[in-house]
Design an enzyme around this catalytic site. Structure first.
Site, PDB file in Angstrom:
ATOM      1  N   CYS A  98       0.827  -1.211   0.000  1.00 19.80           N
ATOM      2  CA  CYS A  98       0.000   0.000   0.000  1.00 19.80           C
ATOM      3  C   CYS A  98       0.864   1.265   0.000  1.00 19.80           C
ATOM      4  CB  CYS A  98      -0.898   0.009   1.237  1.00 19.80           C
ATOM      5  SG  CYS A  98      -2.165  -1.269   1.142  1.00 19.80           S
ATOM      6  N   CYS A 179      -4.214   0.748  -2.565  1.00 24.37           N
ATOM      7  CA  CYS A 179      -4.607   0.823  -1.158  1.00 24.37           C
ATOM      8  C   CYS A 179      -3.736   1.828  -0.423  1.00 24.37           C
ATOM      9  CB  CYS A 179      -4.497  -0.560  -0.517  1.00 24.37           C
ATOM     10  SG  CYS A 179      -2.912  -1.366  -0.781  1.00 24.37           S
TER      11      CYS A 179
END
Ligand SMILES: *[C@@H]1O[C@H](CO)[C@@H](O)[C@H](O)[C@H]1NC(C)=O
Ligand SMILES: *[C@@H]1O[C@H](CO)[C@@H](O)[C@H](O)[C@H]1NC(C)=O
Ligand SMILES: *[C@@H]1O[C@H](CO)[C@@H](O)[C@H](O)[C@H]1NC(C)=O
Length: 290
Positions: A98, A179
């Site tokens: 992420c 993300c």
């Protein structure tokens, strides 16, 4: 999206052909068909990626090629859908950390310098599929088991262009995986910096998941010499912000991010706005060192 450029050169090429036919002969013709040596390029890049770029990842490069070839050849050159590539994509699953996802639209050159300097950012071209097919052109031909090395249709002439379909699916996968904090680099020197018809505006934005993405950090960058058309408070970027809000994303927007301005100035030190920046930085250095 690398091949946006290739597709554009094909379109520009055609325009040039119509207006200046003599320019269409010679090496420029290669623009129109499948990239020569595509098989060696793709398999070579695949081994480079899995051996040197992301060592430790196990992919079957030969099989990826076979699935790619199967998707494209023996199809009419404008009749390859995303579904044709499913098996190929199944051969190359990727998991990404992420906070590293970097999206862009109309900032192709700058974004790759940026990602090269700030190594923690990843663009679509850093994924396996992006790495393999960056800058390549391809299409098949009906009733033949080979690529068409002579001519491929321009991207804009059909909805199921083999190059477009691959990038569409790749972009969608990339955005679905995104993300944490994600970054979007937009070009404030063009009208419609946020363009709903761009890959970012039409595919990636719709594939972002508000449950997975904490912040969408927009950075608007203009050319040092201008024009300065759009910004965080002006033009189509307001529309982007509205869409983000309506979908429940948190967002930030920065005009003239210092790192990006410096990066541009490194390439154009003589520009007046860059000289001002350089002088300021030198002055500050003087102040702190005396
Ligand atoms: C395109 O593909 C579909 C399904 O694979 C087929 O039915 C159709 O005839 C093809 N069209 C052309 C122009 O090749
Ligand atoms: C913005 O777009 C223009 C036109 O495509 C291009 O020439 C320029 O390099 C882009 N600027 C940046 C910062 O990417
Ligand atoms: C994510 O972005 C927000 C807003 O810019 C910032 O406050 C936060 O520190 C960022 N988090 C990470 C992990 O980078």
């Amino acid at each position: 999206m690398p091949s946006v450029k290739s597709a554009c050169s094909a379109i520009i090429g055609i325009v040039i052909c119509i207006s200046v036919p003599q320019l269409c002969f010679g090496p420029a013709q290669a623009v129109f068909g499948t990239t020569p040596n595509i098989k060696h390029i793709v398999i070579g890049r695949c081994f480079t990626y899995t051996t040197l770029v992301q060592p430790g990842l196990r992919y079957d490069c030969e099989e990826i090629w076979r699935q790619f070839e199967k998707a494209v050849v023996q199809q009419s050159s404008c009749n390859v859908t995303e579904e044709h590539y499913f098996e190929m994509f199944n051969m190359m699953p990727e998991i990404w950390p992420c906070d590293r996802f970097l999206f862009w639209s109309k900032t192709r050159v700058l974004v790759h310098s940026y990602a090269a300097v700030f190594r923690h950012f990843w663009t679509l071209e850093d994924t396996l599929v992006g790495y393999l097919f960056n800058d390549l052109v391809w299409c098949g031909q009906e009733e033949d088991s080979d690529f068409d090395f002579n001519v491929c249709p321009a991207w804009s002439t059909c909805r199921t262009h083999p190059v477009y379909s691959l990038w569409k699916r790749a972009s969608q996968n990339f955005a679905e995986m995104a993300c944490g904090n994600i970054t979007v680099l937009l070009n404030g020197s063009v009208v419609n910096a946020f363009n709903k018809k761009s890959m970012f505006g039409s595919i990636e934005l719709d594939s972002l998941n508000p449950q997975r993405v904490n912040y969408v950090n927009i950075k608007v960058v203009t050319n040092p010499e201008g024009p300065h058309i759009e910004s965080c408070s002006q033009g189509s970027i307001l529309e982007l912000i509205q869409i983000l809000l309506s979908r429940g994303f948190q967002w930030t927007c920065t005009d003239s991010d210092l790192a990006l301005v410096i990066l541009q100035c490194v390439q154009d030190l003589n520009h007046p706005s860059c000289q001002m920046l350089a002088n300021n930085m030198l002055q500050q250095k003087d102040l702190t060192s005396t």
